[in-house]
Each structure stands twice: as C-alpha cells, then as structure tokens.
Design a protein around this motif. Structure first.
Motif, PDB file in Angstrom:
ATOM      1  N   TYR A 124      22.943  -7.740 -34.702  1.00 14.80           N
ATOM      2  CA  TYR A 124      22.849  -8.905 -35.569  1.00 14.80           C
ATOM      3  C   TYR A 124      24.038  -9.856 -35.363  1.00 14.80           C
ATOM      4  CZ  TYR A 124      22.878 -11.732 -39.833  1.00 14.80           C
ATOM      5  OH  TYR A 124      22.911 -12.786 -40.714  1.00 14.80           O
ATOM      6  N   TYR A 125      25.238  -9.325 -35.449  1.00 14.19           N
ATOM      7  CA  TYR A 125      26.435 -10.166 -35.422  1.00 14.19           C
ATOM      8  C   TYR A 125      26.573 -10.948 -34.098  1.00 14.19           C
ATOM      9  CZ  TYR A 125      31.107 -11.823 -36.369  1.00 14.19           C
ATOM     10  OH  TYR A 125      32.187 -12.639 -36.573  1.00 14.19           O
ATOM     11  N   PRO A 126      26.463 -10.280 -32.921  1.00 11.85           N
ATOM     12  CA  PRO A 126      26.559 -11.062 -31.679  1.00 11.85           C
ATOM     13  C   PRO A 126      25.425 -12.092 -31.549  1.00 11.85           C
ATOM     14  CG  PRO A 126      26.798  -8.729 -31.209  1.00 11.85           C
ATOM     15  CD  PRO A 126      26.397  -8.852 -32.645  1.00 11.85           C
ATOM     16  N   PHE A 127      24.217 -11.711 -31.992  1.00 11.68           N
ATOM     17  CA  PHE A 127      23.083 -12.646 -31.900  1.00 11.68           C
ATOM     18  C   PHE A 127      23.333 -13.886 -32.756  1.00 11.68           C
ATOM     19  CE2 PHE A 127      19.101 -14.396 -33.475  1.00 11.68           C
ATOM     20  CZ  PHE A 127      18.464 -14.688 -32.280  1.00 11.68           C
ATOM     21  N   GLU A 138      33.714 -15.763 -26.053  1.00 13.47           N
ATOM     22  CA  GLU A 138      34.319 -15.899 -27.378  1.00 13.47           C
ATOM     23  C   GLU A 138      33.892 -14.752 -28.294  1.00 13.47           C
ATOM     24  OE1 GLU A 138      34.636 -20.769 -27.692  1.00 13.47           O
ATOM     25  OE2 GLU A 138      32.738 -19.793 -28.222  1.00 13.47           O
ATOM     26  N   ILE A 139      32.622 -14.398 -28.209  1.00 10.18           N
ATOM     27  CA  ILE A 139      32.110 -13.292 -29.024  1.00 10.18           C
ATOM     28  C   ILE A 139      32.754 -11.982 -28.573  1.00 10.18           C
ATOM     29  CG2 ILE A 139      30.031 -12.014 -29.703  1.00 10.18           C
ATOM     30  CD1 ILE A 139      28.478 -14.687 -29.092  1.00 10.18           C
ATOM     31  N   ALA A 140      32.868 -11.815 -27.259  1.00  6.32           N
ATOM     32  CA  ALA A 140      33.476 -10.597 -26.712  1.00  6.32           C
ATOM     33  C   ALA A 140      34.921 -10.457 -27.180  1.00  6.32           C
ATOM     34  CB  ALA A 140      33.402 -10.609 -25.187  1.00  6.32           C
ATOM     35  N   GLU A 141      35.672 -11.555 -27.161  1.00  9.94           N
ATOM     36  CA  GLU A 141      37.064 -11.520 -27.614  1.00  9.94           C
ATOM     37  C   GLU A 141      37.148 -11.185 -29.100  1.00  9.94           C
ATOM     38  OE1 GLU A 141      38.989 -15.217 -26.633  1.00  9.94           O
ATOM     39  OE2 GLU A 141      38.624 -14.933 -24.485  1.00  9.94           O
ATOM     40  N   GLU A 142      36.265 -11.789 -29.895  1.00  8.42           N
ATOM     41  CA  GLU A 142      36.298 -11.560 -31.336  1.00  8.42           C
ATOM     42  C   GLU A 142      35.969 -10.107 -31.680  1.00  8.42           C
ATOM     43  OE1 GLU A 142      33.945 -13.044 -35.317  1.00  8.42           O
ATOM     44  OE2 GLU A 142      34.198 -14.477 -33.688  1.00  8.42           O
ATOM     45  N   LEU A 143      34.982  -9.536 -30.988  1.00 14.94           N
ATOM     46  CA  LEU A 143      34.570  -8.166 -31.267  1.00 14.94           C
ATOM     47  C   LEU A 143      35.366  -7.133 -30.471  1.00 14.94           C
ATOM     48  CD1 LEU A 143      30.697  -8.651 -31.404  1.00 14.94           C
ATOM     49  CD2 LEU A 143      32.280  -8.413 -33.320  1.00 14.94           C
ATOM     50  N   THR A 149      28.490  -6.132 -22.658  1.00 14.01           N
ATOM     51  CA  THR A 149      27.971  -5.515 -23.879  1.00 14.01           C
ATOM     52  C   THR A 149      27.454  -6.582 -24.828  1.00 14.01           C
ATOM     53  OG1 THR A 149      29.568  -3.725 -23.614  1.00 14.01           O
ATOM     54  CG2 THR A 149      28.553  -3.962 -25.779  1.00 14.01           C
ATOM     55  N   VAL A 150      28.147  -7.692 -24.920  1.00 13.16           N
ATOM     56  CA  VAL A 150      27.703  -8.815 -25.769  1.00 13.16           C
ATOM     57  C   VAL A 150      26.348  -9.310 -25.279  1.00 13.16           C
ATOM     58  CG1 VAL A 150      28.184 -11.208 -26.429  1.00 13.16           C
ATOM     59  CG2 VAL A 150      30.020  -9.520 -26.441  1.00 13.16           C
ATOM     60  N   LYS A 151      26.220  -9.523 -23.970  1.00 11.11           N
ATOM     61  CA  LYS A 151      24.960 -10.014 -23.410  1.00 11.11           C
ATOM     62  C   LYS A 151      23.827  -9.035 -23.686  1.00 11.11           C
ATOM     63  CE  LYS A 151      27.033 -12.709 -19.669  1.00 11.11           C
ATOM     64  NZ  LYS A 151      27.157 -12.859 -18.214  1.00 11.11           N
ATOM     65  N   THR A 152      24.091  -7.752 -23.519  1.00 11.49           N
ATOM     66  CA  THR A 152      23.071  -6.730 -23.763  1.00 11.49           C
ATOM     67  C   THR A 152      22.644  -6.738 -25.222  1.00 11.49           C
ATOM     68  OG1 THR A 152      23.945  -5.364 -21.983  1.00 11.49           O
ATOM     69  CG2 THR A 152      22.580  -4.255 -23.624  1.00 11.49           C
TER      70      THR A 152
END
Length: 178
Positions: A124-127, A138-143, A149-152
């Motif tokens: 949910y959160y990355p989407f 940016e999402i990868a850095e935040e998480l 993994t973000v793309k997956t």
C-alpha cells in the motif's frame, strides 16, 4: 561629412539614460525598458550609415525607440489574438469530439478505497507514494529498501488492485465508434 564610427557610438551611449527613462514611460517595467533601449541602440548602430550629420541624434534615437516599441506592441497583440483564436478552435474541437466515460459512475469510490484497504502495508505505502508522484528512488530512500523492491511492491499492488476491481474492468475498455 559622416561622423566617424567610434565618435558616433560614443554619442549614442551618452543618451542611454535619457532613452532608459523614455522607454520606462512606455513599458512601465525596468527590464523591458532596458531591452527596448538595447534594441534601439543596436538599430541605431546598424543604420548609422543612414544618419546624416547635422540631424538631431537624440530625436533620431527617440524615434527609433518609439517605433520599435510600437512594432513590438503590435506583434504581441497579433500573437495574443492568434493564440486566443487557436485556443478557441482547439476548445471547440475538444467539445465536439468529447465522449463521456460511464465507468466513472459505475465504479464507486468506496470500492476503490476498499480495494486499497485490502492491500498489505508493504504494498500500500509504496503504491500510494508512487501514485502521489514520488520517484522510485525517493520511495526507496524513505523506506530504506532497495529500488528493485519498491518496483516489485508497486507492481504487486497493481496486480492486487486489478484483481479486486475486476468487476469494473469491462466498463473501462474503449469501444469502437463504428
């Protein structure tokens, strides 16, 4: 007898401050006035061969400035009219060719929220972040997870949403107009 080019150029620049004030009177903007003065001086240098000694140089420069301003103003007005006309034609084309998507009314917003709520937090959160316009990195850095993994996770969230909203899938297809 013609004035020597260096002497002529020097005389031109002695009127620069007066031209600047006169240009500001027309433009009401310091930068536009400076541009107008620069264009005036360039035209004066370009047409220096046509300047006859004994003619009032200041008057000649002010005439060039005024004519340059008026010509530029006319160009802007014509361009604005052209742009407005083009915009109006484009808007008429859009309105005459518009089709409405009935899927909007058939797909309830509550169903979309329910499908999103069914996603696990890791999907949910990355989407949602991606949907809001964040980049993968940016999402990868935040998480603090790898970009792959973000793309997956975003991909898996899309699959789950398609599955949960499958009942609406046929309503979003484009139908042939023939």
């Amino acid at each position: 007898m013609k004035t020597a080019p260096l002497d002529f150029n020097h005389q031109l620049f002695t009127f620069k401050d007066s031209l600047q004030k006169f240009a500001f009177h027309y433009t009401k903007d310091q930068e536009e006035a400076a541009d107008l003065v620069q264009e005036t001086l360039l035209k004066a240098i370009r047409y220096a061969k046509g300047f006859e000694e004994g003619t009032n140089l200041k008057s000649w420069l002010f005439t060039i400035l005024k004519n340059t301003f008026l010509n530029n103003y006319k160009k802007r007005v014509r361009l604005r009219c052209y742009m407005e006309e083009t915009f109006n034609i484009a808007m008429n084309d859009v309105h005459s060719n518009i089709t409405y998507n009935r899927g909007e009314s058939n797909c309830n917003l509550a169903d979309i929220h329910k499908a999103l709520d069914n996603l696990s937090h890791e999907y949910y959160y990355p989407f949602i972040k991606y949907f809001e316009g964040f980049k993968y990195h940016e999402i990868a850095e935040e998480l603090n997870i790898p970009i792959g993994t973000v793309k997956t996770r975003i991909h898996m969230a899309r699959i789950a949403l398609k599955k949960n909203l499958k009942m609406f899938s046929g309503q979003f297809r484009v139908k042939n107009a023939s």
